[in-house]
Design a protein around this motif. Structure first.
Motif, PDB file in Angstrom:
ATOM      1  N   GLU A  87       0.819  -1.219   0.000  1.00  0.00           N
ATOM      2  CA  GLU A  87       0.000   0.000   0.000  1.00  0.00           C
ATOM      3  C   GLU A  87       0.852   1.269   0.000  1.00  0.00           C
ATOM      4  OE1 GLU A  87      -3.649  -0.284   2.635  1.00  0.00           O
ATOM      5  OE2 GLU A  87      -2.640  -2.164   3.068  1.00  0.00           O
ATOM      6  N   ILE A  88       1.912   1.286   0.804  1.00  0.00           N
ATOM      7  CA  ILE A  88       2.735   2.500   0.859  1.00  0.00           C
ATOM      8  C   ILE A  88       3.489   2.676  -0.464  1.00  0.00           C
ATOM      9  CG2 ILE A  88       4.632   1.350   2.133  1.00  0.00           C
ATOM     10  CD1 ILE A  88       3.686   5.062   2.418  1.00  0.00           C
ATOM     11  N   ARG A  89       3.876   1.560  -1.091  1.00  0.00           N
ATOM     12  CA  ARG A  89       4.547   1.677  -2.408  1.00  0.00           C
ATOM     13  C   ARG A  89       3.602   2.255  -3.445  1.00  0.00           C
ATOM     14  NH1 ARG A  89       7.950  -3.920  -2.735  1.00  0.00           N
ATOM     15  NH2 ARG A  89       9.845  -3.125  -1.756  1.00  0.00           N
ATOM     16  N   HIS A  90       2.337   1.838  -3.373  1.00  0.00           N
ATOM     17  CA  HIS A  90       1.350   2.363  -4.317  1.00  0.00           C
ATOM     18  C   HIS A  90       1.245   3.886  -4.165  1.00  0.00           C
ATOM     19  CE1 HIS A  90      -2.099   2.825  -6.813  1.00  0.00           C
ATOM     20  NE2 HIS A  90      -2.873   3.205  -5.815  1.00  0.00           N
ATOM     21  N   ILE A  91       1.226   4.347  -2.911  1.00  0.00           N
ATOM     22  CA  ILE A  91       1.162   5.803  -2.656  1.00  0.00           C
ATOM     23  C   ILE A  91       2.419   6.474  -3.215  1.00  0.00           C
ATOM     24  CG2 ILE A  91       1.267   7.554  -0.833  1.00  0.00           C
ATOM     25  CD1 ILE A  91      -0.582   5.818   0.853  1.00  0.00           C
ATOM     26  N   GLN A  92       3.587   5.915  -2.893  1.00  0.00           N
ATOM     27  CA  GLN A  92       4.859   6.517  -3.356  1.00  0.00           C
ATOM     28  C   GLN A  92       4.916   6.610  -4.876  1.00  0.00           C
ATOM     29  OE1 GLN A  92       7.435   3.709  -1.501  1.00  0.00           O
ATOM     30  NE2 GLN A  92       7.774   4.944   0.327  1.00  0.00           N
ATOM     31  N   ASN A  93       4.399   5.572  -5.532  1.00  0.00           N
ATOM     32  CA  ASN A  93       4.474   5.542  -6.993  1.00  0.00           C
ATOM     33  C   ASN A  93       3.426   6.422  -7.667  1.00  0.00           C
ATOM     34  OD1 ASN A  93       6.599   3.779  -6.901  1.00  0.00           O
ATOM     35  ND2 ASN A  93       5.291   1.951  -6.972  1.00  0.00           N
ATOM     36  N   SER A  94       2.365   6.760  -6.944  1.00  0.00           N
ATOM     37  CA  SER A  94       1.273   7.494  -7.587  1.00  0.00           C
ATOM     38  C   SER A  94       1.260   8.980  -7.278  1.00  0.00           C
ATOM     39  CB  SER A  94      -0.089   6.943  -7.145  1.00  0.00           C
ATOM     40  OG  SER A  94      -0.072   5.565  -7.018  1.00  0.00           O
ATOM     41  N   CYS A  95       1.894   9.372  -6.180  1.00  0.00           N
ATOM     42  CA  CYS A  95       1.712  10.756  -5.707  1.00  0.00           C
ATOM     43  C   CYS A  95       3.016  11.543  -5.678  1.00  0.00           C
ATOM     44  CB  CYS A  95       1.137  10.767  -4.289  1.00  0.00           C
ATOM     45  SG  CYS A  95      -0.432   9.944  -4.173  1.00  0.00           S
ATOM     46  N   VAL A  96       2.845  12.863  -5.721  1.00  0.00           N
ATOM     47  CA  VAL A  96       3.967  13.786  -5.519  1.00  0.00           C
ATOM     48  C   VAL A  96       3.783  14.411  -4.139  1.00  0.00           C
ATOM     49  CG1 VAL A  96       4.936  15.996  -6.274  1.00  0.00           C
ATOM     50  CG2 VAL A  96       4.205  14.299  -7.965  1.00  0.00           C
ATOM     51  N   PHE A  97       4.846  14.430  -3.348  1.00  0.00           N
ATOM     52  CA  PHE A  97       4.786  15.025  -2.015  1.00  0.00           C
ATOM     53  C   PHE A  97       5.644  16.276  -1.969  1.00  0.00           C
ATOM     54  CE2 PHE A  97       3.345  10.801  -1.303  1.00  0.00           C
ATOM     55  CZ  PHE A  97       2.415  10.924  -0.289  1.00  0.00           C
ATOM     56  N   THR A  98       5.083  17.346  -1.444  1.00  0.00           N
ATOM     57  CA  THR A  98       5.879  18.550  -1.230  1.00  0.00           C
ATOM     58  C   THR A  98       5.729  18.947   0.247  1.00  0.00           C
ATOM     59  OG1 THR A  98       4.024  19.923  -1.945  1.00  0.00           O
ATOM     60  CG2 THR A  98       5.689  19.413  -3.591  1.00  0.00           C
ATOM     61  N   TYR A  99       6.763  19.605   0.762  1.00  0.00           N
ATOM     62  CA  TYR A  99       6.780  19.926   2.199  1.00  0.00           C
ATOM     63  C   TYR A  99       7.183  21.376   2.410  1.00  0.00           C
ATOM     64  CZ  TYR A  99       6.905  14.847   2.513  1.00  0.00           C
ATOM     65  OH  TYR A  99       6.612  13.522   2.380  1.00  0.00           O
ATOM     66  N   ILE A 100       6.642  21.950   3.457  1.00  0.00           N
ATOM     67  CA  ILE A 100       7.077  23.280   3.876  1.00  0.00           C
ATOM     68  C   ILE A 100       6.959  23.321   5.391  1.00  0.00           C
ATOM     69  CG2 ILE A 100       4.823  24.487   3.783  1.00  0.00           C
ATOM     70  CD1 ILE A 100       6.445  26.716   2.198  1.00  0.00           C
ATOM     71  N   ARG A 101       7.781  24.150   6.014  1.00  0.00           N
ATOM     72  CA  ARG A 101       7.742  24.196   7.473  1.00  0.00           C
ATOM     73  C   ARG A 101       6.984  25.404   7.999  1.00  0.00           C
ATOM     74  NH1 ARG A 101      12.716  22.010  10.962  1.00  0.00           N
ATOM     75  NH2 ARG A 101      13.009  20.037   9.894  1.00  0.00           N
ATOM     76  N   GLN A 102       6.210  25.154   9.032  1.00  0.00           N
ATOM     77  CA  GLN A 102       5.644  26.247   9.819  1.00  0.00           C
ATOM     78  C   GLN A 102       6.609  26.433  10.991  1.00  0.00           C
ATOM     79  OE1 GLN A 102       2.107  25.304  12.073  1.00  0.00           O
ATOM     80  NE2 GLN A 102       1.401  27.418  12.108  1.00  0.00           N
ATOM     81  N   LYS A 103       7.259  27.589  11.039  1.00  0.00           N
ATOM     82  CA  LYS A 103       8.345  27.727  12.024  1.00  0.00           C
ATOM     83  C   LYS A 103       7.841  27.942  13.440  1.00  0.00           C
ATOM     84  CE  LYS A 103      11.625  29.437   8.631  1.00  0.00           C
ATOM     85  NZ  LYS A 103      10.734  30.016   7.602  1.00  0.00           N
ATOM     86  N   GLU A 104       6.705  28.656  13.562  1.00  0.00           N
ATOM     87  CA  GLU A 104       6.112  28.856  14.884  1.00  0.00           C
ATOM     88  C   GLU A 104       4.677  28.359  14.828  1.00  0.00           C
ATOM     89  OE1 GLU A 104       7.253  32.893  16.831  1.00  0.00           O
ATOM     90  OE2 GLU A 104       7.338  33.124  14.655  1.00  0.00           O
ATOM     91  N   MET A 105       4.220  27.692  15.878  1.00  0.00           N
ATOM     92  CA  MET A 105       2.867  27.132  15.890  1.00  0.00           C
ATOM     93  C   MET A 105       1.867  28.249  16.211  1.00  0.00           C
ATOM     94  SD  MET A 105       3.917  24.384  15.037  1.00  0.00           S
ATOM     95  CE  MET A 105       5.678  24.253  14.897  1.00  0.00           C
ATOM     96  N   LYS A 106       1.444  28.938  15.164  1.00  0.00           N
ATOM     97  CA  LYS A 106       0.559  30.088  15.382  1.00  0.00           C
ATOM     98  C   LYS A 106      -0.882  29.763  15.009  1.00  0.00           C
ATOM     99  CE  LYS A 106       3.989  33.696  14.526  1.00  0.00           C
ATOM    100  NZ  LYS A 106       4.361  34.660  13.469  1.00  0.00           N
ATOM    101  N   GLY A 107      -1.212  28.481  14.933  1.00  0.00           N
ATOM    102  CA  GLY A 107      -2.596  28.097  14.687  1.00  0.00           C
ATOM    103  C   GLY A 107      -2.822  27.490  13.309  1.00  0.00           C
ATOM    104  N   LEU A 108      -4.010  26.874  13.174  1.00  0.00           N
ATOM    105  CA  LEU A 108      -4.351  26.189  11.925  1.00  0.00           C
ATOM    106  C   LEU A 108      -4.403  27.164  10.744  1.00  0.00           C
ATOM    107  CD1 LEU A 108      -5.287  23.715  10.339  1.00  0.00           C
ATOM    108  CD2 LEU A 108      -7.603  24.112  11.206  1.00  0.00           C
ATOM    109  N   GLY A 109      -4.949  28.351  10.968  1.00  0.00           N
ATOM    110  CA  GLY A 109      -5.016  29.346   9.889  1.00  0.00           C
ATOM    111  C   GLY A 109      -3.624  29.685   9.385  1.00  0.00           C
ATOM    112  N   ASP A 110      -2.695  29.856  10.318  1.00  0.00           N
ATOM    113  CA  ASP A 110      -1.316  30.181   9.942  1.00  0.00           C
ATOM    114  C   ASP A 110      -0.673  29.001   9.208  1.00  0.00           C
ATOM    115  OD1 ASP A 110       1.130  31.937  10.283  1.00  0.00           O
ATOM    116  OD2 ASP A 110       1.819  30.088  11.233  1.00  0.00           O
TER     117      ASP A 110
END
Ligand code: UTP
Length: 269
Positions: A87-110
């Motif tokens: 299952e995890i291989r299927h996800i890896q092969n089908s999807c593109v993942f991008t990441y960004i950091r929230q540096k301070e936990m200022k809430g869901l809106g932030d």
């Protein structure tokens, strides 16, 4: 068409301390799959292949999970254990993942605003992976993308909650309801006097103007930038619909909800 899904996953998860001291809450497993895995599967079912994850310090395990683990994979290749990675291989092969950091936990809106560079100017889905949603037929995000495709405005997933629990949620004030679609006049985060018992849970479809709105508003309840306060502005212009989804939602950000979800999934094995 909704092509991207944002996963705000930068929160501290203090209710699961000490486990969440070094393990992201979204990596806590329900049986054998971490919470975020279920969220990604739900987005995939809706035809989404671009997963944008907002992480924070100590969240490396999330990135590693969706990456190849060469040593392990080499070791178990050809063995009876290899199917466990299907299952995890299927996800890896089908999807593109991008990441960004929230540096301070200022809430869901932030956290959502921090996701803007990964989303751009297009409508997008949001999944809070600690809200686990299950349904025997279509998943909740798939149901919501259909509502978006018809009405072309922001959509929030709605669930009825007991009156004495309304203070934990964003609560909507409806002005009209047609089947499972609710027209929203107003909404309030963690109300003292709730205008209804219709609570927003962790599934959203948002139009990209939400980013400018988030930039323009100030911190709300608990000193955090609240997505509810931004949606309230869209609602005042008649641009948010509530959707009473088909399915069950488990609040896996709480210990009780996490245990209930585990028992439910175990019975389904
Ligand atoms: P929660 O309200 O459950 O907070 O966030 P939390 O920090 O994760 O958990 P507790 O209350 O300390 O146990 C709801 C969702 O919003 C994300 C969280 O990761 C979670 O998916 N979030 C919240 C962020 O990404 N950044 C924030 O600043 C706050």
């Amino acid at each position: 068409m909704i092509k991207k899904c944002l996963f705000p996953a930068a929160g501290y998860g203090t209710r699961f301390l000490p486990a969440t001291k070094s393990l992201p809450k979204e990596m806590l497993p329900i049986i054998t799959k971490p919470l975020i895995h279920y969220g990604v599967e739900e987005a995939m079912e809706a035809g989404i292949r671009n997963m944008a994850i907002v992480t924070g310090r100590g969240k490396r395990a999330l990135e590693d999970y969706f990456d190849i683990s060469y040593e392990l994979e080499h070791q178990i290749k050809g063995s009876s254990k290899e199917p466990l990675l299907k299952e995890i291989r299927h996800i890896q092969n089908s999807c593109v993942f991008t990441y960004i950091r929230q540096k301070e936990m200022k809430g869901l809106g932030d956290a959502i605003l921090k996701g803007e560079p990964l989303i751009g100017q297009e409508p997008f889905a949001v999944i809070l992976a600690d809200d686990l949603c299950v349904n025997d037929n279509e998943g909740v995000i798939k149901q919501m993308t259909k509502v978006y495709n018809k009405y072309k405005c922001s959509v929030v997933a709605i669930m009825e909650v007991p009156q004495n629990e309304t203070h934990k949620y964003g609560i909507v004030k409806p002005y009209e309801q047609e089947g499972n679609i609710i027209k929203i006049a107003d909404m309030v985060e963690k109300p003292v006097d709730a205008p209804s018992n219709l609570a927003i849970i962790g599934r959203y479809i948002l139009t990209p103007d939400i980013f400018d709105i988030l930039r323009s508003i100030k911190a709300g309840v608990n000193g955090e930038l609240q997505i509810t306060d931004a949606l309230k502005i869209q609602a005042s212009e008649g641009r948010v619909l509530g959707y009473k989804f088909d399915g069950i939602r488990f609040d896996c950000g709480s210990i009780e909800g996490f245990v209930k979800a585990t028992n439910y999934m175990y019975k389904k094995l």
